[in-house]
Design an enzyme around this catalytic site. Structure first.
Site, PDB file in Angstrom:
ATOM      1  N   ASP A  41      23.331 -20.561  25.615  1.00 12.30           N
ATOM      2  CA  ASP A  41      22.344 -21.497  26.156  1.00 12.30           C
ATOM      3  C   ASP A  41      21.124 -21.560  25.243  1.00 12.30           C
ATOM      4  O   ASP A  41      20.404 -20.573  25.078  1.00 12.30           O
ATOM      5  CB  ASP A  41      21.935 -21.028  27.554  1.00 12.30           C
ATOM      6  CG  ASP A  41      21.243 -22.113  28.353  1.00 12.30           C
ATOM      7  OD1 ASP A  41      20.726 -23.065  27.752  1.00 12.30           O
ATOM      8  OD2 ASP A  41      21.212 -22.019  29.586  1.00 12.30           O
ATOM      9  N   ASP A  42      20.898 -22.703  24.619  1.00 12.98           N
ATOM     10  CA  ASP A  42      19.735 -22.948  23.744  1.00 12.98           C
ATOM     11  C   ASP A  42      19.794 -22.204  22.416  1.00 12.98           C
ATOM     12  O   ASP A  42      18.754 -21.988  21.788  1.00 12.98           O
ATOM     13  CB  ASP A  42      18.420 -22.601  24.456  1.00 12.98           C
ATOM     14  CG  ASP A  42      18.126 -23.516  25.627  1.00 12.98           C
ATOM     15  OD1 ASP A  42      18.899 -24.449  25.871  1.00 12.98           O
ATOM     16  OD2 ASP A  42      17.104 -23.284  26.308  1.00 12.98           O
ATOM     17  N   CYS A  81      21.198 -29.033  29.229  1.00 12.93           N
ATOM     18  CA  CYS A  81      22.206 -28.153  29.819  1.00 12.93           C
ATOM     19  C   CYS A  81      23.329 -28.815  30.605  1.00 12.93           C
ATOM     20  O   CYS A  81      24.500 -28.725  30.235  1.00 12.93           O
ATOM     21  CB  CYS A  81      21.528 -27.134  30.732  1.00 12.93           C
ATOM     22  SG  CYS A  81      20.409 -25.999  29.898  1.00 12.93           S
ATOM     23  N   ARG A  85      27.512 -29.264  29.674  1.00 10.93           N
ATOM     24  CA  ARG A  85      28.557 -28.482  30.332  1.00 10.93           C
ATOM     25  C   ARG A  85      29.612 -29.389  30.968  1.00 10.93           C
ATOM     26  O   ARG A  85      30.811 -29.085  30.947  1.00 10.93           O
ATOM     27  CB  ARG A  85      27.927 -27.552  31.380  1.00 10.93           C
ATOM     28  CG  ARG A  85      27.092 -26.482  30.716  1.00 10.93           C
ATOM     29  CD  ARG A  85      26.059 -25.809  31.623  1.00 10.93           C
ATOM     30  NE  ARG A  85      25.067 -25.197  30.762  1.00 10.93           N
ATOM     31  CZ  ARG A  85      25.215 -24.008  30.163  1.00 10.93           C
ATOM     32  NH1 ARG A  85      26.299 -23.276  30.412  1.00 10.93           N
ATOM     33  NH2 ARG A  85      24.289 -23.536  29.353  1.00 10.93           N
ATOM     34  N   LYS A 134      26.565 -18.728  33.444  1.00 10.57           N
ATOM     35  CA  LYS A 134      25.822 -19.885  33.936  1.00 10.57           C
ATOM     36  C   LYS A 134      26.772 -21.052  34.210  1.00 10.57           C
ATOM     37  O   LYS A 134      27.547 -21.428  33.344  1.00 10.57           O
ATOM     38  CB  LYS A 134      24.767 -20.289  32.897  1.00 10.57           C
ATOM     39  CG  LYS A 134      23.995 -21.547  33.248  1.00 10.57           C
ATOM     40  CD  LYS A 134      22.943 -21.845  32.206  1.00 10.57           C
ATOM     41  CE  LYS A 134      22.250 -23.166  32.475  1.00 10.57           C
ATOM     42  NZ  LYS A 134      21.179 -23.456  31.517  1.00 10.57           N
ATOM     43  N   HIS A 136      25.734 -24.335  36.335  1.00 10.00           N
ATOM     44  CA  HIS A 136      24.779 -25.445  36.191  1.00 10.00           C
ATOM     45  C   HIS A 136      25.413 -26.835  36.316  1.00 10.00           C
ATOM     46  O   HIS A 136      25.000 -27.784  35.636  1.00 10.00           O
ATOM     47  CB  HIS A 136      24.009 -25.327  34.875  1.00 10.00           C
ATOM     48  CG  HIS A 136      22.601 -25.826  35.013  1.00 10.00           C
ATOM     49  ND1 HIS A 136      21.686 -25.803  33.992  1.00 10.00           N
ATOM     50  CD2 HIS A 136      21.950 -26.370  36.079  1.00 10.00           C
ATOM     51  CE1 HIS A 136      20.541 -26.302  34.402  1.00 10.00           C
ATOM     52  NE2 HIS A 136      20.673 -26.650  35.668  1.00 10.00           N
ATOM     53  N   SER A 159      20.042 -22.416  35.583  1.00 12.65           N
ATOM     54  CA  SER A 159      19.264 -21.774  34.520  1.00 12.65           C
ATOM     55  C   SER A 159      18.492 -20.571  35.045  1.00 12.65           C
ATOM     56  O   SER A 159      18.044 -20.545  36.196  1.00 12.65           O
ATOM     57  CB  SER A 159      18.285 -22.776  33.896  1.00 12.65           C
ATOM     58  OG  SER A 159      18.982 -23.785  33.208  1.00 12.65           O
ATOM     59  N   HIS A 213      18.330 -18.808  26.568  1.00 11.69           N
ATOM     60  CA  HIS A 213      17.410 -19.607  27.372  1.00 11.69           C
ATOM     61  C   HIS A 213      16.303 -18.692  27.897  1.00 11.69           C
ATOM     62  O   HIS A 213      16.558 -17.542  28.258  1.00 11.69           O
ATOM     63  CB  HIS A 213      18.193 -20.222  28.537  1.00 11.69           C
ATOM     64  CG  HIS A 213      17.464 -21.259  29.326  1.00 11.69           C
ATOM     65  ND1 HIS A 213      16.395 -20.966  30.133  1.00 11.69           N
ATOM     66  CD2 HIS A 213      17.673 -22.603  29.443  1.00 11.69           C
ATOM     67  CE1 HIS A 213      15.972 -22.075  30.714  1.00 11.69           C
ATOM     68  NE2 HIS A 213      16.731 -23.091  30.311  1.00 11.69           N
ATOM     69  N   ASP A 265      25.174 -24.894  24.057  1.00 10.84           N
ATOM     70  CA  ASP A 265      25.084 -26.102  24.879  1.00 10.84           C
ATOM     71  C   ASP A 265      24.152 -27.155  24.308  1.00 10.84           C
ATOM     72  O   ASP A 265      24.251 -28.334  24.647  1.00 10.84           O
ATOM     73  CB  ASP A 265      24.689 -25.746  26.317  1.00 10.84           C
ATOM     74  CG  ASP A 265      23.268 -25.214  26.441  1.00 10.84           C
ATOM     75  OD1 ASP A 265      22.694 -24.767  25.424  1.00 10.84           O
ATOM     76  OD2 ASP A 265      22.731 -25.247  27.562  1.00 10.84           O
ATOM     77  N   ASN A 266      23.218 -26.747  23.476  1.00 13.01           N
ATOM     78  CA  ASN A 266      22.302 -27.678  22.811  1.00 13.01           C
ATOM     79  C   ASN A 266      21.486 -26.882  21.804  1.00 13.01           C
ATOM     80  O   ASN A 266      21.693 -25.680  21.628  1.00 13.01           O
ATOM     81  CB  ASN A 266      21.390 -28.411  23.810  1.00 13.01           C
ATOM     82  CG  ASN A 266      20.724 -27.511  24.830  1.00 13.01           C
ATOM     83  OD1 ASN A 266      21.008 -27.597  26.021  1.00 13.01           O
ATOM     84  ND2 ASN A 266      19.843 -26.625  24.375  1.00 13.01           N
ATOM     85  N   LYS A 286      16.184 -28.922  21.168  1.00 13.69           N
ATOM     86  CA  LYS A 286      16.571 -29.278  22.534  1.00 13.69           C
ATOM     87  C   LYS A 286      15.721 -30.438  23.051  1.00 13.69           C
ATOM     88  O   LYS A 286      14.538 -30.535  22.750  1.00 13.69           O
ATOM     89  CB  LYS A 286      16.395 -28.046  23.427  1.00 13.69           C
ATOM     90  CG  LYS A 286      16.630 -28.275  24.912  1.00 13.69           C
ATOM     91  CD  LYS A 286      16.503 -26.975  25.671  1.00 13.69           C
ATOM     92  CE  LYS A 286      16.648 -27.189  27.182  1.00 13.69           C
ATOM     93  NZ  LYS A 286      16.749 -25.918  27.914  1.00 13.69           N
TER      94      LYS A 286
END
Length: 464
Positions: A41-42, A81, A85, A134, A136, A159, A213, A265-266, A286
Protein backbone atom coordinates in the site's frame (compact mmCIF):
# COMPACT_ATOMS: atom_id res chain seq x y z
CA UNK A 1 -22.23 -20.36 -18.30
CA UNK A 2 -19.45 -20.01 -20.86
CA UNK A 3 -20.48 -20.83 -24.41
CA UNK A 4 -18.70 -23.43 -26.54
CA UNK A 5 -16.88 -20.79 -28.57
CA UNK A 6 -15.34 -19.13 -25.50
CA UNK A 7 -14.38 -22.53 -24.09
CA UNK A 8 -12.55 -23.45 -27.30
CA UNK A 9 -10.80 -20.09 -27.37
CA UNK A 10 -9.67 -20.46 -23.76
CA UNK A 11 -8.42 -23.98 -24.52
CA UNK A 12 -6.36 -22.71 -27.45
CA UNK A 13 -4.92 -19.86 -25.36
CA UNK A 14 -3.99 -22.30 -22.60
CA UNK A 15 -2.35 -24.69 -25.07
CA UNK A 16 -0.40 -21.75 -26.50
CA UNK A 17 0.83 -20.83 -23.04
CA UNK A 18 1.88 -24.42 -22.37
CA UNK A 19 3.79 -24.61 -25.65
CA UNK A 20 5.53 -21.33 -24.82
CA UNK A 21 6.45 -22.75 -21.45
CA UNK A 22 7.92 -25.88 -22.97
CA UNK A 23 9.97 -23.79 -25.38
CA UNK A 24 11.69 -22.17 -22.40
CA UNK A 25 12.05 -25.05 -19.94
CA UNK A 26 11.68 -28.18 -22.01
CA UNK A 27 9.40 -29.42 -19.23
CA UNK A 28 5.66 -29.66 -18.67
CA UNK A 29 4.53 -26.83 -16.38
CA UNK A 30 2.56 -27.49 -13.21
CA UNK A 31 -1.03 -28.19 -14.22
CA UNK A 32 -2.33 -25.70 -11.69
CA UNK A 33 0.46 -23.50 -10.30
CA UNK A 34 0.00 -21.99 -6.87
CA UNK A 35 -0.33 -18.20 -6.83
CA UNK A 36 0.99 -15.83 -4.17
CA UNK A 37 0.05 -12.22 -4.88
CA UNK A 38 1.68 -9.64 -2.59
CA UNK A 39 0.14 -6.18 -2.80
CA UNK A 40 1.65 -3.32 -0.82
CA UNK A 41 0.00 0.00 0.00
CA UNK A 42 1.57 3.29 -1.22
CA UNK A 43 4.96 1.76 -2.06
CA UNK A 44 6.72 3.96 -4.61
CA UNK A 45 8.53 3.05 -7.82
CA UNK A 46 11.80 4.16 -6.27
CA UNK A 47 11.54 2.41 -2.89
CA UNK A 48 13.32 -0.88 -3.66
CA UNK A 49 16.97 -1.63 -4.28
CA UNK A 50 16.12 -3.34 -7.57
CA UNK A 51 14.46 -0.11 -8.70
CA UNK A 52 17.39 2.11 -7.82
CA UNK A 53 17.02 2.84 -4.11
CA UNK A 54 20.44 2.94 -2.44
CA UNK A 55 19.30 3.45 1.16
CA UNK A 56 16.43 1.06 1.89
CA UNK A 57 17.66 -2.54 2.10
CA UNK A 58 15.46 -5.00 0.21
CA UNK A 59 17.63 -8.09 -0.39
CA UNK A 60 14.75 -10.56 -0.74
CA UNK A 61 12.91 -8.51 -3.33
CA UNK A 62 16.17 -7.74 -5.13
CA UNK A 63 16.88 -11.46 -5.37
CA UNK A 64 13.34 -12.17 -6.47
CA UNK A 65 13.72 -9.57 -9.24
CA UNK A 66 17.07 -11.05 -10.30
CA UNK A 67 15.58 -14.55 -10.58
CA UNK A 68 12.31 -13.53 -12.22
CA UNK A 69 10.78 -10.82 -14.35
CA UNK A 70 11.29 -7.21 -13.25
CA UNK A 71 9.00 -4.80 -15.08
CA UNK A 72 10.05 -1.20 -15.64
CA UNK A 73 6.64 -0.16 -17.00
CA UNK A 74 4.26 -1.91 -14.60
CA UNK A 75 1.15 0.04 -13.61
CA UNK A 76 -1.54 -0.06 -11.01
CA UNK A 77 -4.85 0.71 -12.69
CA UNK A 78 -5.52 3.62 -10.32
CA UNK A 79 -3.56 6.15 -8.25
CA UNK A 80 -5.67 5.40 -5.13
CA UNK A 81 -6.56 2.38 -3.01
CA UNK A 82 -10.06 1.02 -3.63
CA UNK A 83 -10.20 1.33 -7.43
CA UNK A 84 -6.74 -0.24 -7.72
CA UNK A 85 -7.86 -3.27 -5.68
CA UNK A 86 -11.08 -3.67 -7.66
CA UNK A 87 -9.12 -3.66 -10.92
CA UNK A 88 -6.51 -6.08 -9.61
CA UNK A 89 -9.04 -8.70 -8.50
CA UNK A 90 -11.39 -8.51 -11.50
CA UNK A 91 -9.24 -7.60 -14.51
CA UNK A 92 -11.68 -4.77 -15.23
CA UNK A 93 -11.51 -1.01 -15.24
CA UNK A 94 -12.87 0.14 -11.86
CA UNK A 95 -15.06 2.72 -13.57
CA UNK A 96 -17.07 -0.21 -14.99
CA UNK A 97 -17.99 -1.07 -11.39
CA UNK A 98 -18.84 2.45 -10.28
CA UNK A 99 -15.73 2.45 -8.08
CA UNK A 100 -14.09 5.82 -8.61
CA UNK A 101 -12.82 6.73 -5.16
CA UNK A 102 -11.84 5.32 -1.77
CA UNK A 103 -14.31 3.60 0.54
CA UNK A 104 -14.53 4.92 4.10
CA UNK A 105 -15.78 3.22 7.28
CA UNK A 106 -19.03 5.19 7.03
CA UNK A 107 -19.65 3.87 3.50
CA UNK A 108 -22.55 1.49 2.95
CA UNK A 109 -21.30 0.50 -0.49
CA UNK A 110 -18.60 -1.82 -1.83
CA UNK A 111 -17.57 -3.87 -4.84
CA UNK A 112 -20.67 -5.70 -6.04
CA UNK A 113 -20.78 -9.42 -5.12
CA UNK A 114 -21.80 -10.02 -8.75
CA UNK A 115 -18.27 -9.15 -9.87
CA UNK A 116 -16.12 -12.21 -10.59
CA UNK A 117 -12.90 -12.02 -8.62
CA UNK A 118 -9.64 -13.83 -9.21
CA UNK A 119 -10.40 -15.86 -6.09
CA UNK A 120 -13.73 -17.02 -7.52
CA UNK A 121 -12.22 -17.88 -10.90
CA UNK A 122 -9.39 -19.91 -9.32
CA UNK A 123 -11.71 -21.56 -6.83
CA UNK A 124 -13.62 -23.00 -9.78
CA UNK A 125 -10.35 -24.71 -10.74
CA UNK A 126 -10.04 -26.36 -7.32
CA UNK A 127 -7.88 -23.75 -5.60
CA UNK A 128 -7.96 -23.04 -1.88
CA UNK A 129 -8.11 -19.25 -1.46
CA UNK A 130 -7.04 -16.89 1.30
CA UNK A 131 -6.93 -13.12 1.70
CA UNK A 132 -4.62 -11.72 4.36
CA UNK A 133 -4.40 -7.99 5.04
CA UNK A 134 -6.12 -4.88 3.74
CA UNK A 135 -9.36 -5.44 1.80
CA UNK A 136 -10.82 -1.95 1.20
CA UNK A 137 -13.61 -2.98 -1.15
CA UNK A 138 -16.43 -2.59 1.35
CA UNK A 139 -16.54 -3.71 4.98
CA UNK A 140 -20.19 -4.69 5.35
CA UNK A 141 -20.91 -8.41 5.30
CA UNK A 142 -22.01 -8.76 1.67
CA UNK A 143 -18.82 -7.08 0.37
CA UNK A 144 -16.22 -8.90 2.48
CA UNK A 145 -13.70 -11.43 1.09
CA UNK A 146 -15.64 -14.55 2.09
CA UNK A 147 -18.50 -13.32 -0.09
CA UNK A 148 -16.05 -12.62 -2.94
CA UNK A 149 -14.51 -16.07 -3.41
CA UNK A 150 -12.04 -16.35 -0.55
CA UNK A 151 -12.21 -19.32 1.81
CA UNK A 152 -10.42 -17.40 4.55
CA UNK A 153 -9.82 -13.80 5.53
CA UNK A 154 -7.80 -12.10 8.23
CA UNK A 155 -6.91 -8.43 8.26
CA UNK A 156 -7.89 -4.78 8.55
CA UNK A 157 -10.84 -4.21 6.20
CA UNK A 158 -9.81 -0.70 5.10
CA UNK A 159 -6.88 1.72 5.41
CA UNK A 160 -4.96 1.70 8.67
CA UNK A 161 -5.43 5.47 9.16
CA UNK A 162 -9.22 5.26 9.21
CA UNK A 163 -11.53 5.20 12.20
CA UNK A 164 -12.20 1.92 13.98
CA UNK A 165 -9.15 -0.05 12.89
CA UNK A 166 -9.98 -3.68 13.71
CA UNK A 167 -8.86 -7.16 12.80
CA UNK A 168 -11.48 -9.29 11.11
CA UNK A 169 -11.22 -13.06 11.09
CA UNK A 170 -13.60 -14.34 8.43
CA UNK A 171 -16.61 -12.04 8.86
CA UNK A 172 -16.18 -11.28 12.56
CA UNK A 173 -14.26 -8.67 14.53
CA UNK A 174 -11.70 -10.47 16.68
CA UNK A 175 -9.65 -7.50 17.88
CA UNK A 176 -10.71 -3.86 18.19
CA UNK A 177 -7.46 -2.46 19.61
CA UNK A 178 -4.90 -3.32 16.93
CA UNK A 179 -1.24 -2.81 17.79
CA UNK A 180 -0.01 -1.84 14.36
CA UNK A 181 3.64 -2.38 15.28
CA UNK A 182 2.95 -6.05 14.63
CA UNK A 183 0.62 -5.85 11.62
CA UNK A 184 3.23 -6.89 9.05
CA UNK A 185 4.44 -9.70 11.29
CA UNK A 186 0.88 -10.88 11.96
CA UNK A 187 0.01 -10.92 8.26
CA UNK A 188 3.18 -12.89 7.58
CA UNK A 189 2.35 -15.49 10.21
CA UNK A 190 -1.15 -15.91 8.78
CA UNK A 191 0.27 -16.30 5.26
CA UNK A 192 2.81 -18.94 6.34
CA UNK A 193 0.13 -20.86 8.22
CA UNK A 194 -2.06 -20.97 5.11
CA UNK A 195 0.81 -22.29 2.97
CA UNK A 196 1.53 -24.94 5.63
CA UNK A 197 -2.07 -26.13 5.62
CA UNK A 198 -2.64 -26.04 1.86
CA UNK A 199 0.71 -27.25 0.55
CA UNK A 200 -0.77 -30.44 -0.88
CA UNK A 201 -3.21 -28.81 -3.28
CA UNK A 202 -3.30 -25.71 -5.51
CA UNK A 203 -3.81 -22.48 -3.60
CA UNK A 204 -4.20 -18.74 -4.15
CA UNK A 205 -2.81 -16.54 -1.39
CA UNK A 206 -3.46 -12.79 -1.60
CA UNK A 207 -1.32 -10.87 0.89
CA UNK A 208 -2.36 -7.21 0.92
CA UNK A 209 -0.07 -5.33 3.30
CA UNK A 210 -1.51 -2.37 5.16
CA UNK A 211 1.84 -0.60 4.87
CA UNK A 212 3.77 1.51 4.00
CA UNK A 213 0.50 3.48 4.13
CA UNK A 214 0.55 5.92 7.06
CA UNK A 215 0.51 5.71 10.03
CA UNK A 216 3.82 3.87 9.86
CA UNK A 217 4.70 1.17 12.37
CA UNK A 218 7.43 -1.45 12.53
CA UNK A 219 8.11 -4.19 15.07
CA UNK A 220 11.03 -3.88 17.46
CA UNK A 221 13.11 -6.12 15.20
CA UNK A 222 13.05 -3.39 12.52
CA UNK A 223 12.21 -0.11 14.21
CA UNK A 224 15.15 2.29 14.17
CA UNK A 225 17.27 0.03 11.99
CA UNK A 226 17.00 1.57 8.51
CA UNK A 227 19.12 4.53 7.37
CA UNK A 228 15.92 5.82 5.71
CA UNK A 229 14.17 6.25 9.07
CA UNK A 230 10.78 4.83 9.99
CA UNK A 231 9.63 4.55 6.38
CA UNK A 232 12.70 2.47 5.62
CA UNK A 233 12.06 0.32 8.69
CA UNK A 234 8.58 -0.47 7.40
CA UNK A 235 9.70 -1.33 3.86
CA UNK A 236 12.56 -3.49 5.17
CA UNK A 237 10.07 -5.42 7.31
CA UNK A 238 7.89 -5.98 4.25
CA UNK A 239 11.00 -7.27 2.44
CA UNK A 240 11.58 -9.63 5.39
CA UNK A 241 7.97 -10.82 5.03
CA UNK A 242 8.54 -11.59 1.35
CA UNK A 243 11.66 -13.55 2.32
CA UNK A 244 9.69 -15.58 4.86
CA UNK A 245 7.09 -16.51 2.23
CA UNK A 246 9.74 -17.45 -0.36
CA UNK A 247 11.58 -19.56 2.22
CA UNK A 248 8.37 -21.32 3.23
CA UNK A 249 7.63 -22.20 -0.40
CA UNK A 250 11.15 -23.60 -0.74
CA UNK A 251 10.84 -25.62 2.47
CA UNK A 252 7.57 -27.12 1.23
CA UNK A 253 9.12 -27.94 -2.15
CA UNK A 254 6.72 -25.51 -3.85
CA UNK A 255 9.02 -22.80 -5.18
CA UNK A 256 8.93 -24.21 -8.72
CA UNK A 257 5.18 -24.77 -8.54
CA UNK A 258 4.28 -21.28 -7.39
CA UNK A 259 3.93 -17.96 -9.19
CA UNK A 260 4.89 -15.14 -6.81
CA UNK A 261 3.90 -11.58 -7.74
CA UNK A 262 4.90 -8.42 -5.91
CA UNK A 263 3.56 -4.95 -6.64
CA UNK A 264 1.86 -1.88 -5.13
CA UNK A 265 -1.63 -0.37 -5.25
CA UNK A 266 -0.40 3.07 -6.31
CA UNK A 267 2.56 5.42 -6.00
CA UNK A 268 3.95 7.04 -2.84
CA UNK A 269 2.01 9.48 -0.66
CA UNK A 270 4.36 12.41 -1.14
CA UNK A 271 2.37 14.76 1.09
CA UNK A 272 3.89 13.00 4.11
CA UNK A 273 7.48 13.84 3.24
CA UNK A 274 9.87 11.48 5.08
CA UNK A 275 6.91 9.31 6.11
CA UNK A 276 6.04 8.76 2.45
CA UNK A 277 7.95 6.89 -0.21
CA UNK A 278 9.77 7.81 -3.39
CA UNK A 279 8.69 7.67 -7.01
CA UNK A 280 12.35 7.63 -8.02
CA UNK A 281 12.74 9.32 -11.42
CA UNK A 282 8.98 9.58 -11.95
CA UNK A 283 6.83 12.69 -11.59
CA UNK A 284 4.46 13.13 -8.63
CA UNK A 285 2.87 10.24 -6.69
CA UNK A 286 -0.37 8.93 -5.21
CA UNK A 287 -3.59 10.75 -6.20
CA UNK A 288 -2.13 11.98 -9.48
CA UNK A 289 -2.05 10.62 -13.00
CA UNK A 290 1.52 11.54 -13.73
CA UNK A 291 3.71 8.43 -13.88
CA UNK A 292 4.61 8.49 -10.18
CA UNK A 293 0.98 7.97 -9.24
CA UNK A 294 0.43 4.73 -11.14
CA UNK A 295 3.74 3.25 -12.34
CA UNK A 296 4.86 0.94 -9.54
CA UNK A 297 7.30 -1.91 -8.87
CA UNK A 298 6.22 -5.10 -10.59
CA UNK A 299 8.09 -8.38 -10.00
CA UNK A 300 6.96 -11.86 -11.07
CA UNK A 301 8.89 -14.99 -10.08
CA UNK A 302 8.11 -18.52 -11.24
CA UNK A 303 11.27 -20.52 -10.71
CA UNK A 304 12.25 -22.75 -13.60
CA UNK A 305 9.42 -21.37 -15.73
CA UNK A 306 9.96 -17.62 -16.14
CA UNK A 307 13.52 -16.86 -17.22
CA UNK A 308 15.21 -13.88 -15.53
CA UNK A 309 14.47 -10.74 -17.50
CA UNK A 310 14.02 -7.01 -17.31
CA UNK A 311 10.86 -6.24 -19.26
CA UNK A 312 10.04 -2.87 -20.77
CA UNK A 313 6.60 -4.02 -21.87
CA UNK A 314 3.60 -2.00 -20.69
CA UNK A 315 1.80 -4.20 -18.16
CA UNK A 316 -0.99 -3.37 -15.72
CA UNK A 317 -2.47 -5.01 -12.65
CA UNK A 318 -5.65 -5.74 -14.63
CA UNK A 319 -3.57 -8.11 -16.79
CA UNK A 320 -3.05 -10.45 -13.84
CA UNK A 321 -6.62 -11.77 -13.81
CA UNK A 322 -6.67 -13.16 -17.38
CA UNK A 323 -3.05 -14.32 -17.13
CA UNK A 324 -3.47 -16.30 -13.93
CA UNK A 325 -6.86 -17.74 -14.85
CA UNK A 326 -5.42 -18.96 -18.16
CA UNK A 327 -2.34 -20.49 -16.53
CA UNK A 328 -4.64 -22.29 -14.07
CA UNK A 329 -6.58 -23.81 -16.96
CA UNK A 330 -9.68 -21.73 -16.32
CA UNK A 331 -12.11 -20.01 -18.65
CA UNK A 332 -12.48 -16.23 -18.71
CA UNK A 333 -16.01 -14.91 -18.14
CA UNK A 334 -17.84 -14.19 -21.39
CA UNK A 335 -20.76 -12.28 -19.86
CA UNK A 336 -18.78 -9.10 -19.17
CA UNK A 337 -15.76 -7.26 -20.60
CA UNK A 338 -12.39 -8.31 -19.20
CA UNK A 339 -10.08 -5.37 -19.90
CA UNK A 340 -6.76 -7.00 -19.01
CA UNK A 341 -4.62 -8.95 -21.45
CA UNK A 342 -3.15 -12.41 -20.93
CA UNK A 343 0.62 -11.84 -20.74
CA UNK A 344 1.62 -15.47 -20.18
CA UNK A 345 3.34 -15.73 -23.60
CA UNK A 346 5.50 -12.76 -22.66
CA UNK A 347 6.36 -14.27 -19.28
CA UNK A 348 7.10 -17.72 -20.62
CA UNK A 349 8.67 -16.90 -23.98
CA UNK A 350 9.39 -13.15 -23.82
CA UNK A 351 6.92 -12.61 -26.64
CA UNK A 352 6.31 -8.88 -27.25
CA UNK A 353 2.87 -7.64 -26.29
CA UNK A 354 2.57 -5.17 -29.16
CA UNK A 355 1.39 -1.57 -28.92
CA UNK A 356 -0.82 -1.17 -25.88
CA UNK A 357 -2.93 1.56 -24.33
CA UNK A 358 -3.45 2.69 -20.75
CA UNK A 359 -6.22 4.87 -19.30
CA UNK A 360 -5.26 7.06 -16.34
CA UNK A 361 -8.42 7.67 -14.29
CA UNK A 362 -8.79 9.59 -11.06
CA UNK A 363 -12.13 10.30 -9.35
CA UNK A 364 -13.93 9.04 -12.43
CA UNK A 365 -12.19 11.49 -14.75
CA UNK A 366 -9.97 10.29 -17.59
CA UNK A 367 -7.04 12.61 -16.98
CA UNK A 368 -4.42 11.01 -19.22
CA UNK A 369 -4.09 8.35 -21.90
CA UNK A 370 -1.15 6.36 -23.20
CA UNK A 371 -0.80 4.67 -26.56
CA UNK A 372 2.48 2.92 -27.25
CA UNK A 373 5.29 5.18 -26.05
CA UNK A 374 3.18 8.35 -26.11
CA UNK A 375 1.09 9.85 -23.32
CA UNK A 376 -1.27 12.80 -23.40
CA UNK A 377 -2.13 14.57 -20.15
CA UNK A 378 -5.27 16.69 -20.04
CA UNK A 379 -5.30 20.22 -18.54
CA UNK A 380 -5.31 20.41 -14.75
CA UNK A 381 -6.15 23.50 -12.64
CA UNK A 382 -3.62 22.60 -9.95
CA UNK A 383 -4.16 22.32 -6.22
CA UNK A 384 -2.66 23.69 -3.04
CA UNK A 385 -0.93 21.45 -0.52
CA UNK A 386 -3.28 19.75 1.91
CA UNK A 387 -2.33 17.39 4.77
CA UNK A 388 -3.72 14.55 2.66
CA UNK A 389 -2.55 15.66 -0.80
CA UNK A 390 0.66 17.05 -2.27
CA UNK A 391 0.50 20.43 -3.96
CA UNK A 392 0.72 20.40 -7.76
CA UNK A 393 0.82 23.44 -10.09
CA UNK A 394 -1.65 23.94 -12.89
CA UNK A 395 -0.79 22.80 -16.38
CA UNK A 396 -2.25 22.88 -19.88
CA UNK A 397 -2.41 19.85 -22.19
CA UNK A 398 0.88 17.92 -22.09
CA UNK A 399 2.42 15.38 -24.46
CA UNK A 400 5.27 13.07 -23.49
CA UNK A 401 7.26 10.27 -25.07
CA UNK A 402 7.69 7.97 -22.08
CA UNK A 403 10.46 5.89 -23.65
CA UNK A 404 12.75 8.90 -23.83
CA UNK A 405 11.25 10.94 -20.98
CA UNK A 406 9.82 8.81 -18.18
CA UNK A 407 10.18 11.81 -15.83
CA UNK A 408 7.65 13.76 -17.92
CA UNK A 409 9.79 16.90 -18.08
CA UNK A 410 9.59 17.74 -21.78
CA UNK A 411 6.23 18.76 -23.20
CA UNK A 412 6.37 17.75 -26.87
CA UNK A 413 2.91 19.03 -27.73
CA UNK A 414 4.08 21.99 -29.89
CA UNK A 415 6.32 19.72 -31.98
CA UNK A 416 3.87 16.85 -32.57
CA UNK A 417 0.35 18.11 -33.29
CA UNK A 418 -0.35 14.97 -35.32
CA UNK A 419 0.44 12.79 -32.28
CA UNK A 420 -1.87 14.92 -30.14
CA UNK A 421 -4.71 14.36 -32.60
CA UNK A 422 -3.98 10.62 -32.69
CA UNK A 423 -4.04 10.25 -28.92
CA UNK A 424 -7.15 12.38 -28.47
CA UNK A 425 -8.95 10.19 -31.00
CA UNK A 426 -7.72 7.00 -29.30
CA UNK A 427 -8.85 8.41 -25.96
CA UNK A 428 -12.31 9.19 -27.34
CA UNK A 429 -12.57 5.73 -28.91
CA UNK A 430 -11.65 4.15 -25.59
CA UNK A 431 -14.29 6.07 -23.67
CA UNK A 432 -16.91 5.17 -26.27
CA UNK A 433 -15.95 1.50 -26.02
CA UNK A 434 -16.89 1.46 -22.34
CA UNK A 435 -20.54 1.92 -23.22
CA UNK A 436 -23.04 2.82 -20.51
CA UNK A 437 -21.39 2.98 -17.12
CA UNK A 438 -23.04 2.26 -13.77
CA UNK A 439 -23.78 5.00 -11.23
CA UNK A 440 -20.86 6.11 -9.08
CA UNK A 441 -20.81 4.30 -5.75
CA UNK A 442 -21.10 6.65 -2.80
CA UNK A 443 -18.07 6.14 -0.60
CA UNK A 444 -18.69 8.69 2.16
CA UNK A 445 -20.95 11.55 3.15
CA UNK A 446 -20.39 14.45 5.54
CA UNK A 447 -22.35 14.50 8.76
CA UNK A 448 -25.20 16.97 9.02
CA UNK A 449 -23.76 19.44 11.54
CA UNK A 450 -26.38 22.17 11.23
CA UNK A 451 -27.13 21.70 14.93
CA UNK A 452 -23.64 22.98 15.75
CA UNK A 453 -24.22 26.04 13.57
CA UNK A 454 -27.45 26.70 15.45
CA UNK A 455 -25.69 26.11 18.75
CA UNK A 456 -23.05 28.69 17.84
CA UNK A 457 -25.78 31.19 16.91
CA UNK A 458 -27.44 30.60 20.27
CA UNK A 459 -24.13 30.95 22.17
CA UNK A 460 -23.38 34.22 20.36
CA UNK A 461 -26.83 35.51 21.28
CA UNK A 462 -26.17 34.70 24.95
CA UNK A 463 -22.99 36.78 24.86
CA UNK A 464 -24.81 39.86 23.57
Amino acid sequence: MPNSRSTVLCFLVTVGALLSFSAFTGETPPEKPNVVLIFTDDLGYGDLGCYGNTVIRTPNLDQMAAKGARFTEFYSISPVCSPSRAGLLTGRHPIRMGIQSVFFPESWTGMAPEEITLAEALKEQGYATSCVGKWHLGHHHRYLPLQQGFDEYFGIPYSNDMEAVVYLDSNEVVEDEVDQRYTTRTYTEKALDFIDRKAGSPFFLYVAHSMPHVPLYASEDFEGKSPRGLYGDVVEEIDWSVGQILNKLKEEGLDEETIVIFTSDNGPWLAFGPNGGSAGPLREGKQFTFEGGMRVPGIIQWKGQVAPMESEELVSTIDLFPTLVTLAGGTLPDDRPIDGQDISAHLLKKKPLGERTLAYYYNGELRAFRKGDWKIKMPYPGNEFKPWRAGVPAHDTLLFNLKTDRSEKNNLLPKHPEKVAELLQAMENFQTSLGTLPPVLKVSAPADNIHYDRQNEWLNQQKQ
